[in-house]
Design a protein around this motif. Structure first.
Motif, PDB file in Angstrom:
ATOM      1  N   ILE A 163       6.458  -1.407   8.732  1.00  0.00           N
ATOM      2  CA  ILE A 163       4.997  -1.548   8.616  1.00  0.00           C
ATOM      3  C   ILE A 163       4.331  -0.224   8.975  1.00  0.00           C
ATOM      4  O   ILE A 163       4.855   0.546   9.770  1.00  0.00           O
ATOM      5  CB  ILE A 163       4.402  -2.665   9.503  1.00  0.00           C
ATOM      6  N   THR A 164       3.175   0.009   8.382  1.00  0.00           N
ATOM      7  CA  THR A 164       2.432   1.226   8.684  1.00  0.00           C
ATOM      8  C   THR A 164       1.639   1.002   9.966  1.00  0.00           C
ATOM      9  O   THR A 164       1.127  -0.086  10.192  1.00  0.00           O
ATOM     10  CB  THR A 164       1.479   1.540   7.513  1.00  0.00           C
ATOM     11  N   MET A 165       1.563   2.021  10.816  1.00  0.00           N
ATOM     12  CA  MET A 165       0.847   1.865  12.081  1.00  0.00           C
ATOM     13  C   MET A 165      -0.338   2.807  12.227  1.00  0.00           C
ATOM     14  O   MET A 165      -1.109   2.696  13.163  1.00  0.00           O
ATOM     15  CB  MET A 165       1.805   2.098  13.235  1.00  0.00           C
ATOM     16  N   ILE A 204      -5.926   8.339   1.426  1.00  0.00           N
ATOM     17  CA  ILE A 204      -5.537   7.912   2.784  1.00  0.00           C
ATOM     18  C   ILE A 204      -4.838   6.557   2.678  1.00  0.00           C
ATOM     19  O   ILE A 204      -5.383   5.621   2.111  1.00  0.00           O
ATOM     20  CB  ILE A 204      -6.760   7.782   3.721  1.00  0.00           C
ATOM     21  N   ASP A 205      -3.631   6.499   3.228  1.00  0.00           N
ATOM     22  CA  ASP A 205      -2.924   5.210   3.285  1.00  0.00           C
ATOM     23  C   ASP A 205      -3.238   4.592   4.638  1.00  0.00           C
ATOM     24  O   ASP A 205      -3.192   5.269   5.667  1.00  0.00           O
ATOM     25  CB  ASP A 205      -1.408   5.455   3.146  1.00  0.00           C
ATOM     26  N   SER A 206      -3.581   3.308   4.644  1.00  0.00           N
ATOM     27  CA  SER A 206      -3.975   2.689   5.919  1.00  0.00           C
ATOM     28  C   SER A 206      -3.025   1.562   6.275  1.00  0.00           C
ATOM     29  O   SER A 206      -2.324   1.049   5.411  1.00  0.00           O
ATOM     30  CB  SER A 206      -5.400   2.144   5.782  1.00  0.00           C
ATOM     31  N   LYS A 240       0.830  -1.217   0.000  1.00  0.00           N
ATOM     32  CA  LYS A 240       0.000   0.000   0.000  1.00  0.00           C
ATOM     33  C   LYS A 240       0.858   1.258   0.000  1.00  0.00           C
ATOM     34  O   LYS A 240       0.667   2.162  -0.809  1.00  0.00           O
ATOM     35  CB  LYS A 240      -0.898   0.037   1.250  1.00  0.00           C
ATOM     36  N   THR A 241       1.814   1.282   0.927  1.00  0.00           N
ATOM     37  CA  THR A 241       2.605   2.505   1.076  1.00  0.00           C
ATOM     38  C   THR A 241       3.508   2.710  -0.136  1.00  0.00           C
ATOM     39  O   THR A 241       3.757   3.833  -0.552  1.00  0.00           O
ATOM     40  CB  THR A 241       3.401   2.445   2.390  1.00  0.00           C
ATOM     41  N   THR A 242       3.964   1.599  -0.725  1.00  0.00           N
ATOM     42  CA  THR A 242       4.787   1.704  -1.930  1.00  0.00           C
ATOM     43  C   THR A 242       3.958   2.296  -3.070  1.00  0.00           C
ATOM     44  O   THR A 242       4.424   3.161  -3.803  1.00  0.00           O
ATOM     45  CB  THR A 242       5.302   0.300  -2.325  1.00  0.00           C
TER      46      THR A 242
HETATM   47 MG   LIG Z   1       2.036   0.673   4.665  1.00  0.00          MG
END
Ligand SMILES: [Mg+2]
Ligand SMILES: Nc1nc2c(ncn2[C@@H]2O[C@H](COP(=O)(O)OP(=O)(O)OP(=O)(O)O)[C@@H](O)[C@H]2O)c(=O)[nH]1
Length: 1131
Positions: A68-70, A91-93, A32-34
């Motif tokens: 990891i995204t928090m 929005i990135d989750s 997702k974040t990539t």
């Molecule tokens: Mg992420």
């Protein structure tokens, strides 16, 4: 491209039809974040080269370290297409299950979602969860099949294989969607049928054809199909992505085929007949290459092959030329061919363009949500929903940020510096003495230097103090993460903050003048029935990833940040310009907090900071529970290990800034009883089922308590004037589950019953409660009745005998009234419009309930709450001095007056008790360890309540007795409590462990190691299927929470990072060993040895809890107290 200016964004915000509010959802690590990086790079906020490496939306340090995204974070992006300009609020989750509450907060604010699936891992548990969330919140998803490069590089698949694989993944995703769709459609139809059945209840039952329901309901648009254009094939890491559309356009030009036809046939079982130049169906049966393989995948494969595998420089040049790309000299020189590859692919088919194209085409704008609501003109009421409060460092806020200096300011500063320098020089030249000073002058100079010294010392101390102050201050500001649904929110506006429980239909709520006078009220100062405060808008922010920008006003349809709401909102709220607005419903959270730790500061003086830190943590994270136990301990409960670690780090470094001691995780257990097992520990059938359990004989019960049979005891009050027969039975599992699921309804039921006791007529009560609530309560009764009836004839009428639920009046244990001559109203009487049978309630009825509540709150094994236990009061009699039972009707005058003194109108007392908080267990949030104290305090409270009654006692005899044994109600409470505990102990006692459901994807090579780790931690494999078409196994296992610490790490190490577990609390499970078990049969001795202490898992758990609570543990420290001998000396 150039980063869009704030003015441009501000202008775009005013055109809701060109806005898209979207979030990126997926399982952990699916990219997702990539992907977000690629989208951010398209706006020039980060460089194209750094996209995928920077993970720009992961702004926290621990997010970067752990990878990891928090938390979910937002950014506003610009996108231009066909001369139209769009504003994409993205929005990135996070994907980790511990942070699933952050997904809920993100999904609520959006109209569409980009669901990312890693094509190697396929559909994972969180993919399910996020698709479900999107479905529940009614937001439209599009699909990104990501990491296709892994099929080429890691799995070394051929294009044809990859095509079949992608097909399977797509089917998996659509299967989830179809499950959601089917259950939803069924539910809707079943509601309709119920509705019509209720209407024509007299007509005969209508048989319903479910298949027609599904056929009737429109479902074509809900699936992901490439030809519809809602599927993007991508490698976010390499920066490329495309939809079928992209290739359909290219090949329709090149091959002279119709674009629409190509679009329909590029994905699917179609091939190109090269002779006729026609597209034909049936590629598979004719062993032809499908169009997708021939025109799409083979192209991509050949680029990877040339650039990355073979590193063929000539070929690279050719490709670059034929695609008309330009590669920077820097990339061309780079030794890493992946960089070259990324440079080519990200220009060829930029993933950002592919994704954003689909987003603007397929996902709805805020206008489509409801055109009426999305108006932003003046005069339209402002409605804003805040989904979370999140902390921002103050220095990040624009008002505190250092801005670049203007030319004038630089000039002024330079001038000032020049002046200072000149003064310094002048002072130096003055202080250079031309003549040596006299003694007097010397001393003067000394004084001045001393003075200067002290001044500088003081000033440095001053600075220190100031710095300390700064350190002490919280350098965080809470910003509300929100969306405007209607109207335009502007600086300086006065708005109302409505809590989730706000009900505009209530009287007095619309009295704005009263509200205005109470303007200063914060959420902490509100009374329990107030849910509204007001505030003046001061700061409005636009989220830009790691930064925020100040805005003057924000119209409907946009995501925004609002400052200055710290004192008005705890987690979520609705903001409106009118109090008549209905509040948005509460958010739905998947994860439940289960891991608890106690915290204390390393230095006692820091306690204040910890308390402040905990308050901030509670506000920032809706999924953490913060509480102060009766013992004074500060406890936090988190969703899992990673979540817990983040909370503790946040407390240490951001919110509290204190050194902390963190206790070992406190894992909850439950205590229960089960029906006598049919086999013993070595699986031999137990011959004589009627033998009482061995430990019953071992237990020395006091004389006045008699064990009649397993589970049934007879107990007397201390003054021997009253005796009870109490039976403990395991509740049928189904009933326990119903009780667990309906805690909320049981709470309402209890409140109703209490109010009835407090002398309010049933009629008025029933009229006041909501029709839905009444229905829910009736449904609960029906469900319980059904479950009881299915559990055997013993339970046939149980539902009408329910006296109370416990502990805390809502727990999963039941007290039944089977006293033959006592017909008290059951718990349902308050909803069944029966007139209150108040007169029928015996005195001290409530003491029995209190005794039951205390007993169920802390069981005898290790003082943990009970679960699934049913207590039946079979007899409750008063006895005279000679041991005869006093019938209610035959109580002698003496006895009756004495008993009356005991009672002294206990009913009205019960009412008072409730008002004073006496006997009212349910409000007391007690740790099991603190139960003893509660017990004592219960008595003291009762004592104080009783003291008034004592004045009324006229009978001397009675008074004396009472002084010896204490108040009668207290005696009865402890008698019932002891009775319940003993009845429990005479049954087969068991511990219940909290279980995690553990989902793991792993390859066949690491399966053995994985099973070993799960086995070592007393886990149990539930399923272990190979996923169709992949090399991966999907394993579902259950692991006790107490054994789960370090489990994820252990698995990662043992499998070299190839398997990653996901743990979510699932259920309570009986630990299948009697904690007091000792071997009795010969086989058991043979199998377990004489002590058999190594095998008893329940005993180990029980002793761990007992040790933690400082309770007595039966453990021999020295087993054989003989002198040690050296064996070799043989002495
Ligand atoms: Mg992420
Ligand atoms: N090979 C390959 N790796 C990728 C791709 N996309 C992401 N990754 C890698 O996958 C890992 C996880 O990526 P993230 O973008 O952090 O994943 P995420 O979904 O944001 O993860 P969470 O936010 O923790 O749920 C990183 O190491 C990325 O480099 C891709 O297209 N191909």
């Amino acid at each position: 491209m150039q980063t869009p200016s704030l003015q441009k964004i501000s202008a775009l915000q005013k055109q809701p039809s060109n806005i898209r509010n979207i979030c990126i959802l997926a399982h952990v690590d699916h990219g997702k974040t990539t992907l977000a990086d690629a989208l951010v790079a398209s706006n020039g906020i980060i460089s194209q080269r750094m996209a995928g490496k920077l993970r720009y939306m992961d702004s926290r340090e621990d997010e970067q370290v752990r990878g990891i995204t928090m938390k979910s974070s937002a950014i506003s992006l610009y996108f231009g297409k066909d001369n139209k300009e769009y504003l994409i609020n993205l929005i990135d989750s996070p994907g980790h299950v511990d942070f699933s509450s952050e997904v809920s907060t993100a999904v609520r604010l959006c109209d569409g979602a980009v669901v990312v699936v890693d094509v190697v891992e396929g559909v994972c548990p969180q993919t399910h969860a996020v698709l479900r969330q999107a479905w529940l919140e009614n937001i439209k998803p599009i699909l990104v099949l990501n990491k296709i490069d892994r099929l080429i590089i890691e799995l070394k698949m051929e294009p044809m294989e990859a095509y079949l694989h992608l097909q399977q993944i797509l089917e998996q995703v659509n299967l989830v969607t179809s499950e959601l769709f089917t259950s939803d459609a069924m539910e809707k139809t079943s509601n309709q049928i119920n509705g019509t059945e209720n209407e024509n209840s007299s007509t005969e039952t209508v048989s319903h054809d479910w298949t027609s329901t599904l056929e009737d309901t429109e479902d074509r648009n809900i699936y992901f199909t490439p030809d519809q254009g809602n599927v993007i094939f991508a490698s976010a890491y390499d920066g490329w992505g495309f939809t079928i559309n992209h290739f359909a356009e290219q090949y329709s030009n090149r091959l002279g085929l119709n674009k629409q036809v190509l679009q329909k046939t590029l994905w699917g079982d179609y091939y190109l007949n090269t002779k006729t130049k026609r597209i034909m169906k049936g590629a598979q049966s004719k062993a032809k290459k499908p169009l997708f393989v021939q025109f799409v995948l083979e192209n991509i494969w050949s680029i990877y092959d040339a650039v990355y595998m073979r590193k063929d420089k000539e070929m690279i040049e050719k490709i670059v030329k034929s695609l008309g790309l330009t590669i920077s000299a820097r990339d061309a020189r780079h030794n890493d061919f992946r960089v070259k590859l990324q440079s080519i692919t990200s220009q060829w088919m930029p993933v950002s363009k592919a994704v954003l194209n689909v987003v603007v085409e397929m996902l709805p704008s805020p206008l489509q949500l409801c055109e009426e609501k999305c108006k932003s003109e003046d005069g339209v009421p402002v409605i804003v929903f805040v989904s979370k409060m999140f902390p921002l460092e103050k220095k990040m806020l624009p008002k505190n940020r250092q801005r670049p200096l203007t030319d004038e300011e630089i000039q002024q500063r330079r001038e000032r510096a020049r002046l200072r320098h000149a003064e310094k020089m002048a002072a130096q030249s003055k202080s250079e003495p031309a003549i040596t000073p006299t003694d007097g002058e010397k001393s003067e100079i000394k004084n001045t230097t001393d003075m200067i010294g002290t001044i500088s010392l003081e000033s440095s101390r001053d600075v220190n103090i100031r710095e300390e102050k700064k350190d002490d201050e919280v350098d965080l500001e809470f910003v509300a993460f929100a969306r405007v649904y209607s109207g335009t929110i502007k600086k300086g506006q006065k708005l109302y903050v409505l809590g989730p429980k706000h009900n505009p239909s209530k009287r007095n709520i619309l009295d704005t003048s009263k509200l205005d006078t109470e303007h200063h009220k914060t959420v902490a100062e509100l009374d329990s029935d107030e849910h509204i405060t007001s505030f003046t808008v001061s700061d409005l922010y636009l989220f830009m990833g790691r930064e925020v920008e100040i805005m003057e006003e924000i119209p409907a349809g946009n995501i925004l940040g609002i400052g200055g709401l710290e004192d008005h909102i705890l987690n979520s709220a609705t903001i409106s310009s009118t109090p008549a607005c209905t509040a948005f419903t509460d958010l739905y959270f998947d994860a439940s907090p289960i891991v608890r730790v106690a915290l204390e500061t390393k230095h006692t003086g820091d306690m204040q900071n910890l308390v402040r830190g905990l308050k901030l943590l509670n506000q920032a994270d809706p999924c953490v529970e913060v509480l102060v136990q009766e013992t004074g301990e500060h406890v936090i409960i988190a969703a899992g290990e990673v979540h817990l670690q983040r909370c503790v780090d946040d407390l240490k470094e951001r919110y509290g800034k204190v050194d902390l001691n963190v206790s070992d995780p406190i894992v909850p257990f439950r205590e229960t009883i089960i029906t006598r097992p049919k086999t013993d520990m070595v699986n031999e059938a137990i011959m004589n089922q009627n033998l009482p359990a061995k430990h019953i004989q071992l237990k020395k019960f006091e004389d006045d308590e008699e064990v009649i049979e397993a589970g049934l005891v007879e107990v007397y009050t201390a003054n021997k004037k009253c005796y009870l027969k109490i039976r403990a039975l395991p509740l049928p599992e189904k009933v326990t589950c119903i009780l667990d699921e309906n805690q909320h309804n049981i709470k309402i039921l209890d409140q109703l019953t209490n109010e009835v006791i407090l002398d309010q007529s049933v009629e008025s009560q029933v009229n006041e409660i909501n029709v839905d609530t009444l229905e829910a309560l009736k449904e609960l009764k029906e469900k319980l009745d059904k479950a009881f009836k299915e559990s055997g004839k013993n339970w046939r009428n149980a539902v009408n005998e329910i006296w109370a639920f416990g502990p805390r009046r809502v727990g999963p244990n039941i007290l039944l009234n089977r006293i033959s001559d006592y017909k008290r109203p059951n718990v349902w009487s308050s909803i069944e419009r029966e007139s209150s049978c108040k007169d029928n309630v015996r005195d001290f009825d409530n003491s029995i309930v209190s005794g039951f509540e205390i007993a169920t709150l802390a069981g005898p094994l290790c003082e943990e709450p009970m679960r699934g236990v049913c207590y039946i009061i079979e007899k409750w009699e008063y006895v005279d001095q000679n041991g005869y039972i006093i019938q209610n009707s035959t109580i002698g005058e003496n006895e009756s007056s004495r008993l009356n003194t005991f009672k002294s109108d206990s009913l009205s007392k019960e009412g008072d008790d409730k008002k004073n908080g006496c006997n009212n267990e349910q409000d007391v949030n007690i740790s099991s360890a603190a139960k003893q104290e509660v017990d004592n305090s219960e008595r003291t409270r009762l004592d104080s309540c009783e003291s008034n009654e004592e004045l009324e006692i006229s009978d001397n005899v009675g008074k004396k007795k009472q002084e010896v044994y204490g108040p009668f109600s207290g005696q009865l409470i402890s008698c019932v409590k002891d009775g319940c505990r003993k009845a429990f102990q005479t049954q087969q006692q068991r511990l219940m462990a909290a279980m995690y459901k553990c989902d793991i994807q792993a390859t066949a090579e690491v399966l053995g190691k994985l099973y070993a780790v799960i086995g070592k931690r007393n886990g149990r494999i539930q399923e272990g299927d190979m996923r169709e078409g992949t090399q991966m196994f999907n394993i579902i296992a259950y692991v006790p929470v107490i054994e789960s610490f370090g489990f994820a790490e252990d698995i990662r190490k043992k499998t070299s990072g190839l398997a990653r577990p996901q743990l979510v609390f699932s259920h309570w499970e009986v630990v299948d060993v009697d904690p007091f078990w000792v071997p009795t049969t010969e086989e058991e001795y043979l199998h377990f040895g004489e002590k058999a202490d190594c095998a008893n898992r329940a005993l180990v758990y029980m002793n761990t809890v007992r040790t933690r609570k400082g309770l007595k543990v039966d453990k021999k420290i020295v087993e054989h107290a003989e002198k040690q001998r050296t064996l070799t000396k043989n002495k």
